[in-house]
Design an enzyme around this catalytic site. Structure first.
Site, mmCIF file in Angstrom:
data_model
loop_
_atom_site.group_PDB
_atom_site.id
_atom_site.type_symbol
_atom_site.label_atom_id
_atom_site.label_comp_id
_atom_site.label_asym_id
_atom_site.label_seq_id
_atom_site.Cartn_x
_atom_site.Cartn_y
_atom_site.Cartn_z
ATOM 1 N N LYS A 26 0.877 9.761 1.954
ATOM 2 C CA LYS A 26 -0.548 9.900 2.236
ATOM 3 C C LYS A 26 -0.739 10.721 3.509
ATOM 4 O O LYS A 26 -0.039 10.520 4.505
ATOM 5 C CB LYS A 26 -1.188 8.520 2.397
ATOM 6 N N SER A 78 -8.825 4.474 0.413
ATOM 7 C CA SER A 78 -8.649 5.856 0.848
ATOM 8 C C SER A 78 -7.304 6.458 0.438
ATOM 9 O O SER A 78 -7.045 7.643 0.702
ATOM 10 C CB SER A 78 -8.776 5.945 2.371
ATOM 11 N N SER A 116 -7.627 0.008 1.135
ATOM 12 C CA SER A 116 -7.315 1.391 0.777
ATOM 13 C C SER A 116 -6.089 1.588 -0.092
ATOM 14 O O SER A 116 -5.884 2.678 -0.619
ATOM 15 C CB SER A 116 -7.165 2.237 2.045
#
Length: 468
Positions: free
Chosen positions: A80, A156, A180
């Site tokens: 990520k 996210s 997330s």
């Protein structure tokens, strides 16, 4: 030959061990899947095929010589784009960050992956600074869902979830400050565990402080247990990191749930669910009961802590801007700009009150787990909605927390919480089942997730975009 892009990390490692598959072949398959699918979902912001293939070649040589570095050696892996990765820009979805760097250090999770021989493919999309529960940004646009590219993948860690769901590597490492990892796992039909806080060290510290955890997104529970074997361990850069575990998270994974006391809370006492979500989760509880668990409906007995969470979250968002020029907030996601403005009204007393409520919530959950080994809820009350929006059309609130009421409480308490797919709606969208355990009971959470997985067949279902 089996489609290599759909082998899990544990299956790949077994195939490397018996010589039937090479890390070079697996990495090539992952890169092919990225080439084929990334245009549909926008999962990656950076792909480095030359570096990935070179790392795969080195791994293949180690497997041939019997000098494997660790349990992830040769596994294609994505990161990520909130986690520092040496040699690659970490832009956090923001135009405020200069991609020239320098980029000289790995975050602890990335360092562990590299040390154990993982093949790093690239960086996955995130909303700006990971501030919300969907994945879109002014810099990179919106990330779509593998089940319908017009819908959001959640966030996210939405890029990581979309990538894994489409075979762009068997797993990815992401972060979770209010859901997330679990939000995109539920929306994309993937698997995750948000580990007990501190189990996976984090550096640099998140602006959202001790709400933020790092962990895996995978396609199987076994992989969600294997990745923590790589990621965990004390790191001198994280003052709150826990000691290195002495046992594998795979140990006892197939121990089942017979005799476990599982509390099923369909709504935590204050949530309204989509009826199809509620039906899927209720059916999942019957599966766990049939597997031998003692299931009873019970709420942990706390009111929605969203106001306290907002104080902590908004204060963290405002902290981001202290390192930028005064006008920087004008050049960011409008929703992020809005919550930074709301942070201006937060007083020291407000912050201390929110922290006190957080402490009380932790105490309540500690007592709750004295009589219930696990708590199970829906991961989310709804399924994926159109991408490019922070909330569904016509929603009653502009805040992403209004549709994620099951996730952020357990960031406040720092408990381990997994999400596994537990069915589909009539429109074919995945539903997530959240399994929450006491702090440090990560293995128990994974064991229950694995018991549910073994009793069902959801792992055989591929998203429509993967069937092309």
């Amino acid at each position: 030959m089996t489609d290599l892009a759909w082998l899990t990390a544990t299956e790949l490692v077994a195939a490397y061990r018996d010589g039937s598959v090479s890390p070079v072949e697996a990495t090539r398959a992952a890169l092919t899947a990225i080439d084929a699918g990334n245009v549909d979902v926008n999962a990656f912001v950076l792909v480095d095929p030359d570096e990935a293939m070179a790392a795969a070649e080195r791994s293949a040589a180690r497997w041939r010589s019997g000098r494997v570095l660790g349990p992830a050696d040769g596994v294609p892996t994505s990161i990520k784009d909130l986690l520092y990765t040496r040699g690659w820009p970490t832009l956090r979805g923001s135009s405020l960050i200069d991609e020239r760097g320098p980029w000289t250090e790995d975050a602890p999770a990335v360092a562990r992956l590299r040390e154990t021989g993982a093949v790093l493919l690239g960086k996955t999309t995130t909303p700006e600074f990971g501030w919300k529960g969907v994945t879109d940004s002014l810099r990179y646009g919106a990330t779509g869902n593998p089940w319908d590219s017009a819908l959001t993948s959640g966030g996210s860690s939405g890029g990581s979830a979309a990538a894994v769901a489409l075979g762009m590597g068997p797993w990815s490492v992401g972060t979770d400050g209010g859901g997330s990892l679990r939000i995109p796992a539920a929306f994309t039909g993937t698997v995750t565990i948000k580990p007990t806080y501190g189990l996976v060290p984090v550096w640099p510290a998140s602006p959202f402080g001790t709400l933020s955890h790092a962990g895996p997104i995978t396609r199987s529970v076994a992989d969600a247990a294997l990745m923590p074997d790589v990621l965990t361990g004390s790191d001198p850069r994280d003052w709150s990191a826990l000691p290195t575990p002495t046992a594998s998270f795979l140990d006892g994974l197939d121990g089942g749930v017979r005799g476990l006391r599982i509390a099923y809370s369909p709504d935590l006492g204050y949530v309204r669910n989509d009826p199809q979500v509620e039906a899927a989760v209720r059916a999942a509880m019957a599966v766990l009961a049939d597997a031998g668990a003692h299931v009873e409906q019970a709420d942990p007995g706390f009111a929605d802590p969203v106001d306290a969470f907002h104080v902590l979250w908004f204060a963290g968002a405002a902290k981001v801007w202290q390192t930028y020029a005064a006008d920087a907030v004008r050049r960011v996601d409008p929703g992020l700009r809005r919550i930074v403005a709301r942070a201006g009204a937060i007083s020291t007393a407000d912050y201390l009150d929110a922290t006190a409520l957080r402490v009380d919530l932790g105490v309540r959950m500690g007592r709750f787990h004295q009589t219930h080994d696990l708590l199970v809820t829906p991961t989310l009350p709804i399924t994926a909605f159109p991408k490019g929006r922070d909330v569904p059309d016509g929603w009653h609130s502009a805040d992403w927390t209004s549709w994620t009421p099951y996730t952020y409480p357990f960031n406040m308490t720092q408990q381990p919480a997994a999400s596994v797919p537990c069915g589909f709606t009539s429109s074919g969208l995945p539903v997530g089942l959240q399994i929450v355990g006491p702090r440090h009971a990560d293995r128990l959470v994974l064991r229950a997730a694995r018991a549910y997985e073994r009793a069902t067949d959801w792992t055989a279902t591929r998203p429509p975009l993967a069937r092309r």
